[in-house]
Design a protein around this motif. Structure first.
Motif, PDB file in Angstrom:
ATOM      1  N   ILE A 186       4.214  -1.222  30.411  1.00  0.00           N
ATOM      2  CA  ILE A 186       5.431  -1.504  31.172  1.00  0.00           C
ATOM      3  C   ILE A 186       6.374  -2.476  30.455  1.00  0.00           C
ATOM      4  O   ILE A 186       7.593  -2.225  30.384  1.00  0.00           O
ATOM      5  CB  ILE A 186       5.073  -1.985  32.588  1.00  0.00           C
ATOM      6  N   SER A 205       8.132  -0.756  38.152  1.00  0.00           N
ATOM      7  CA  SER A 205       7.087  -0.600  39.163  1.00  0.00           C
ATOM      8  C   SER A 205       6.974   0.849  39.610  1.00  0.00           C
ATOM      9  O   SER A 205       5.907   1.281  40.069  1.00  0.00           O
ATOM     10  CB  SER A 205       7.370  -1.505  40.358  1.00  0.00           C
ATOM     11  N   SER A 212      -1.479  -7.008  37.900  1.00  0.00           N
ATOM     12  CA  SER A 212      -1.534  -6.250  36.647  1.00  0.00           C
ATOM     13  C   SER A 212      -0.139  -5.840  36.190  1.00  0.00           C
ATOM     14  O   SER A 212       0.167  -5.856  34.994  1.00  0.00           O
ATOM     15  CB  SER A 212      -2.404  -4.998  36.824  1.00  0.00           C
ATOM     16  N   THR A 213       0.706  -5.465  37.151  1.00  0.00           N
ATOM     17  CA  THR A 213       2.029  -4.973  36.812  1.00  0.00           C
ATOM     18  C   THR A 213       2.956  -6.086  36.339  1.00  0.00           C
ATOM     19  O   THR A 213       3.738  -5.900  35.405  1.00  0.00           O
ATOM     20  CB  THR A 213       2.657  -4.270  38.033  1.00  0.00           C
ATOM     21  N   GLY A 264      -0.944   0.468  43.632  1.00  0.00           N
ATOM     22  CA  GLY A 264       0.304   0.828  42.976  1.00  0.00           C
ATOM     23  C   GLY A 264       1.381   1.278  43.944  1.00  0.00           C
ATOM     24  O   GLY A 264       2.572   1.234  43.606  1.00  0.00           O
ATOM     25  N   MET A 293       4.175   2.500  37.759  1.00  0.00           N
ATOM     26  CA  MET A 293       2.871   2.256  38.377  1.00  0.00           C
ATOM     27  C   MET A 293       2.700   3.118  39.626  1.00  0.00           C
ATOM     28  O   MET A 293       1.610   3.627  39.900  1.00  0.00           O
ATOM     29  CB  MET A 293       2.720   0.787  38.740  1.00  0.00           C
ATOM     30  N   THR A 351       3.722  -1.634  44.554  1.00  0.00           N
ATOM     31  CA  THR A 351       4.442  -2.276  43.458  1.00  0.00           C
ATOM     32  C   THR A 351       5.958  -2.085  43.522  1.00  0.00           C
ATOM     33  O   THR A 351       6.691  -3.008  43.126  1.00  0.00           O
ATOM     34  CB  THR A 351       3.912  -1.802  42.090  1.00  0.00           C
ATOM     35  N   ALA A 392      -0.179  -0.404  32.871  1.00  0.00           N
ATOM     36  CA  ALA A 392       0.372  -1.741  33.086  1.00  0.00           C
ATOM     37  C   ALA A 392       0.769  -2.399  31.775  1.00  0.00           C
ATOM     38  O   ALA A 392       1.794  -3.093  31.692  1.00  0.00           O
ATOM     39  CB  ALA A 392      -0.645  -2.612  33.826  1.00  0.00           C
ATOM     40  N   ILE A 436      -3.424  -4.751  41.427  1.00  0.00           N
ATOM     41  CA  ILE A 436      -2.411  -3.945  40.757  1.00  0.00           C
ATOM     42  C   ILE A 436      -1.079  -4.694  40.707  1.00  0.00           C
ATOM     43  O   ILE A 436      -0.332  -4.605  39.731  1.00  0.00           O
ATOM     44  CB  ILE A 436      -2.239  -2.584  41.450  1.00  0.00           C
TER      45      ILE A 436
END
Length: 422
Positions: free
Chosen positions: A36, A51, A228-229, A345, A54, A348, A33, A225
């Motif tokens: 990214i 994404s 987080s992303t 994930g 992820m 995402t 993450a 997640i």
């Protein structure tokens, strides 16, 4: 903390080594993450493409972790700890070297496979070392949470100074973690040779409750997640603080997990685990809504509250899963400890696609519903009965002598029962 010996090795040292080793693995989940924004900056990825990274880390991990859990229910595989640690680190280390999107996805997937192999077996070993204690599992989980929190700092220190070409330097935690596993494995081997007289567990797997628990874990994973992303991008937009604000928001999201994990263990010693987890998800509803809708510096306070609310259930869900499936502890650990930080994930790319088509705020708004669903699922869950076991008097006495005996006696007996599967 744990003063009795574990086959000649102080139990406190064993749990500490496992906790630090856990951090050396989970730092790579957090690193994905954290990388990214750098992939987006250097390679001009869209939200959807970012994404997808992820997704690559999560898809293989989500499928593999239950499989590794089923294997560890049949055979003890402690050698997986150092091997999977190295695999997780090598994947992240190589991810920045190629400009090819396909190769980047492949390297990230390799890291995800290493993480998938690590969690079921490490949870099995931690349960043995801690004799099934909530407190011991909390400290083991805390190590992973700290690894998550350190990931943005590691990535920023390495990549911000020299770009993605320096990602090979990030293999260092994996090398350290694999070495830290070795004394634990030697102690475990001596313990296996010395252990005699453990009777079969008297307990029935509650598969219905475990399925409901797993669905709640999925809901938690999606919101965690998802944040987080995209929290780095979102914090930059909402605070106007640039990349530094984004890194700070991600750090707060991860660092709050340390407080949440410790708090969860303490609360579980006063109330039952199901009640504690249900209450934490209610807090998370308000916290996630604040992250999505409150602008300016106040966003960081809601990120911290979200982190604590989502991490209070972390180790408690692991022990709940193990107690719902006392005869399949590896499978339970693979799902509750592994999937809790990977399966989200899979959602995402959908979040990224909505963000590209509308706005990031619109894309993050549905995440508010996830802790609501998790709370509703926990309203249908009972506090599991701990399997009874006939254990050697000496082993029961050891459990009664620990400082946490009052809180952890029942789960200690459950761990003794489960050790026959090791």
């Amino acid at each position: 903390m744990f003063d009795d010996d574990h086959s000649g090795v102080p139990r406190k040292r064993t749990i500490l080594l496992l906790s630090v080793g856990h951090g050396c693995v989970d730092i790579y989940q957090g690193a994905i993450a954290a990388l990214i924004p750098f992939f987006v900056t250097e390679r001009a990825y869209t939200y959807a493409a970012a994404s997808g990274i992820m997704l690559a880390a999560s898809l293989l991990s989500s499928v593999a972790q239950p499989l590794f859990g089923a294997l560890t229910d049949r055979w003890a595989m402690p050698w997986l700890l150092p091997v999977s640690t190295i695999l997780g680190g090598v994947g992240v280390a190589l991810s920045g070297l190629s400009g090819s999107y396909a190769l980047t996805l492949a390297f990230v997937a390799v890291s995800g496979l290493g993480v998938a192999a690590y969690h079921p077996e490490s949870a099995r070993v931690a349960r043995i070392a801690g004799k099934g204690s909530h407190t011991a599992m909390g400290w083991f989980s805390l190590g992973g949470n700290i690894g998550f929190a350190l990931a943005p700092l590691m990535v920023t220190a390495v990549v911000a100074t020299g770009g993605l070409r320096l990602t090979p330097l990030m293999v260092a935690p994996a090398l350290a973690g694999s070495v830290l596993c070795l004394p634990v494995l030697r102690a475990l081997e001596r313990d296996e040779r010395a252990r005699t007289g453990i009777a079969a567990p008297v307990g029935i797997d509650d598969k219905t409750s475990f399925v409901k628990l797993s669905l709640a874990v999925v809901c938690r994973s999606i919101v965690f997640i998802g944040l987080s992303t995209f929290i780095g991008f979102y914090a930059e937009q909402r605070t106007g603080g640039g990349a530094a604000a984004g890194s700070a928001a991600l750090f707060v999201l991860y660092a709050g997990g340390a407080a949440g994990t410790v708090l969860g263990g303490s609360l579980a010693n006063r109330w039952d685990r199901v009640t504690v987890v249900r209450g934490s998800y209610l807090v998370s509803v308000v916290a996630v809504a604040g992250v999505v809708f409150v602008p300016g510096p106040a966003l960081f306070a809601f990120v911290a509250l979200t982190s604590a609310g989502l991490y209070v259930p972390f180790s408690l869900q692991v022990t709940l899963g193990q107690d719902y499936l006392p005869n399949r502890v590896g499978t339970a650990s693979g799902i509750t400890l592994g999937l809790t930080v990977s399966v989200g994930g899979l959602a995402t790319p959908l979040i990224g696609g909505i963000a590209d088509a509308t706005s990031l705020q619109t894309a993050l708004t549905p995440l508010i519903l996830m802790p609501v669903l998790a709370c509703l699922l926990f309203r249908m869950l009972p506090e599991p009965a701990v399997p009874k076991v006939e254990a050697l008097p000496q082993q029961v006495a050891e459990c009664e002598e620990t400082p946490f005996a009052a809180a952890d006696e029942a789960t200690a007996r459950g761990a003794l029962a489960w050790q026959k599967h090791a």
